[in-house]
Write a protein that holds these residues in place. Structure first.
Motif, PDB file in Angstrom:
ATOM      1  N   ARG A 267      -7.119   0.071 -11.585  1.00  0.00           N
ATOM      2  CA  ARG A 267      -6.625   1.628 -12.370  1.00  0.00           C
ATOM      3  C   ARG A 267      -7.503   2.562 -13.082  1.00  0.00           C
ATOM      4  O   ARG A 267      -7.060   4.397 -13.135  1.00  0.00           O
ATOM      5  N   LYS A 321      -5.804  -1.321   1.549  1.00  0.00           N
ATOM      6  CA  LYS A 321      -4.669  -0.814   0.798  1.00  0.00           C
ATOM      7  C   LYS A 321      -5.454   0.812  -0.093  1.00  0.00           C
ATOM      8  O   LYS A 321      -5.329   1.584  -0.737  1.00  0.00           O
ATOM      9  N   VAL A 322      -5.748  -0.328  -0.938  1.00  0.00           N
ATOM     10  CA  VAL A 322      -6.653   0.015  -2.068  1.00  0.00           C
ATOM     11  C   VAL A 322      -7.696   1.804  -2.596  1.00  0.00           C
ATOM     12  O   VAL A 322      -7.335   2.871  -2.721  1.00  0.00           O
ATOM     13  N   LYS A 324      -7.883   2.753   0.281  1.00  0.00           N
ATOM     14  CA  LYS A 324      -7.278   4.587   0.959  1.00  0.00           C
ATOM     15  C   LYS A 324      -6.421   5.440  -0.081  1.00  0.00           C
ATOM     16  O   LYS A 324      -6.417   5.607   0.065  1.00  0.00           O
ATOM     17  N   THR A 325      -5.471   4.787  -0.849  1.00  0.00           N
ATOM     18  CA  THR A 325      -5.073   5.115  -2.171  1.00  0.00           C
ATOM     19  C   THR A 325      -6.347   5.892  -2.846  1.00  0.00           C
ATOM     20  O   THR A 325      -5.859   6.867  -3.702  1.00  0.00           O
ATOM     21  N   TRP A 326      -7.370   5.789  -3.162  1.00  0.00           N
ATOM     22  CA  TRP A 326      -8.017   5.905  -4.538  1.00  0.00           C
ATOM     23  C   TRP A 326      -8.474   7.187  -3.748  1.00  0.00           C
ATOM     24  O   TRP A 326      -8.866   8.259  -4.074  1.00  0.00           O
ATOM     25  N   ASP A 328      -7.257   9.195  -0.942  1.00  0.00           N
ATOM     26  CA  ASP A 328      -6.084   9.803  -0.697  1.00  0.00           C
ATOM     27  C   ASP A 328      -6.134  10.730  -2.637  1.00  0.00           C
ATOM     28  O   ASP A 328      -5.936  12.190  -2.425  1.00  0.00           O
ATOM     29  N   THR A 329      -5.847  10.167  -3.016  1.00  0.00           N
ATOM     30  CA  THR A 329      -5.792  10.932  -4.687  1.00  0.00           C
ATOM     31  C   THR A 329      -7.066  11.453  -5.500  1.00  0.00           C
ATOM     32  O   THR A 329      -7.310  12.029  -6.132  1.00  0.00           O
TER      33      THR A 329
END
Length: 330
Positions: A267, A321-322, A324-326, A328-329
């Motif tokens: 995070r 998944k992590v 991809k989240t990074w 996308d954001t």
């Protein structure tokens, strides 16, 4: 409202998709990948190879100096030994001053001088038979070069200095302290505290975006060392039920450290390598726990293999998944 394609982040997958659909030629794809810093340009490869060859040259020179003294030790007088080493240190410091610490050659020259301090101390101890313990050699070595380490602003020299501190700690713990009271688990926990403190200091100093602290390989290396220092006594605690305070403390430190790393590096500081190391260590601990609980046997061996496969697949799925989240954001 549909997302404008021009607002989407540039990734290698998207660029290759455009090329496969005929929107980009091979030349345009290569230029786009370089412009997006997905692949390095030619001049960066040249800089990397130049630095790599320079560091290899320094490594071979230092190895040659050490082997020269080892081979000719008996034929050399004490003044010749001291004179050659002191002349080498003075020469490397002079080259570093002449080239300047802004250049890689100057930094590597200072690194050579710092490394040569160790053989000088070893020659002094062997010549005059000081009776000093080995840990005092490495600790004195670290103390004598601390000034060069501070002014160098060179990551490799900091790693060398931290390595000397780790060796000093291990030698002091194994040779001076009573191992029946200060156990192996205690040594591992002390090593963890040393390296974890170095990680905290490094990440805190790297936050203001200081250029020479921008590399990620040192905190990753320190995290690998810290995780190893805690994983080993935690495994010992699983297979050994002895009520040693240091051994019982290991799992508490381990799970606290792993949880903190998984939260911070997911995070706050995005680092997929650190997450992978922590989860790999967890796989080892979980597998060791089941091995202690279930015992040996062919059926259990097949179960352990299946367990490792399932855990690895879950880790890969979560890391993707992590990531991809990074992305996308971003």
């Amino acid at each position: 409202m549909p997302l404008n394609p021009l607002d989407t982040p540039v990734t290698g997958t998207r660029l290759h998709t455009l090329a496969s659909e005929g929107h980009l030629s091979d030349t345009a794809l290569e230029r786009a990948l370089i412009f997006a810093e997905i692949i390095p340009p030619k001049h960066r490869w040249q800089t990397f190879l130049r630095g790599l060859l320079l560091m290899l040259g320094v490594t071979f020179i230092l190895a040659g100096v050490i082997f020269f003294f080892a081979y000719n030790w008996a034929q050399m007088g004490r003044f010749l030994k001291f004179g050659l080493l002191q002349a080498a240190i003075a020469a490397t410091v002079g080259i570093s001053w002449y080239k300047g610490l802004e250049h890689l050659s100057g930094k590597l020259s200072l690194l050579m001088a710092a490394v040569l301090v160790g053989p000088l101390l070893a020659v002094y101890g062997q010549t005059y038979q000081t009776g000093a313990d080995p840990y005092e050699l490495f600790l004195g070595w670290a103390v004598l070069i601390v000034g060069w380490v501070v002014i160098s602003r060179f990551a490799s020299l900091w790693v060398c200095w931290l390595l000397l501190l780790n060796i000093s700690l291990i030698l002091y713990w194994t040779q001076i302290l009573d191992m029946e009271r200060w156990t192996f688990a205690g040594m591992c926990e002390a090593g963890f505290l040393l390296n974890a403190s170095a990680i905290l200091v490094w990440e805190w100093l790297a936050a203001p975006k200081i250029p020479w602290l921008s590399g990620r390989w040192i905190p990753r290396l320190l995290l690998c060392a810290s995780t190893a220092f805690l994983t080993i006594p935690t495994i010992s605690c699983i297979f050994d039920y002895a009520s040693e305070p240091f051994l019982l403390l290991a799992p508490i430190l381990y799970f606290s450290f792993i949880a903190a790393c998984l939260w911070i590096y997911q995070r706050v500081i995005h680092d997929l390598f650190v997450l992978a190391v922590c989860l790999f260590s967890l796989i080892i601990i979980i597998t060791a726990f089941f091995m202690e609980m279930l015992g040996e046997g062919f059926i259990f061996l097949m179960f352990y293999s299946f367990l490792i496969i399932v855990q690895t697949a879950a880790v890969v799925f979560w890391l993707r998944k992590v990531e991809k989240t990074w992305r996308d954001t971003a």
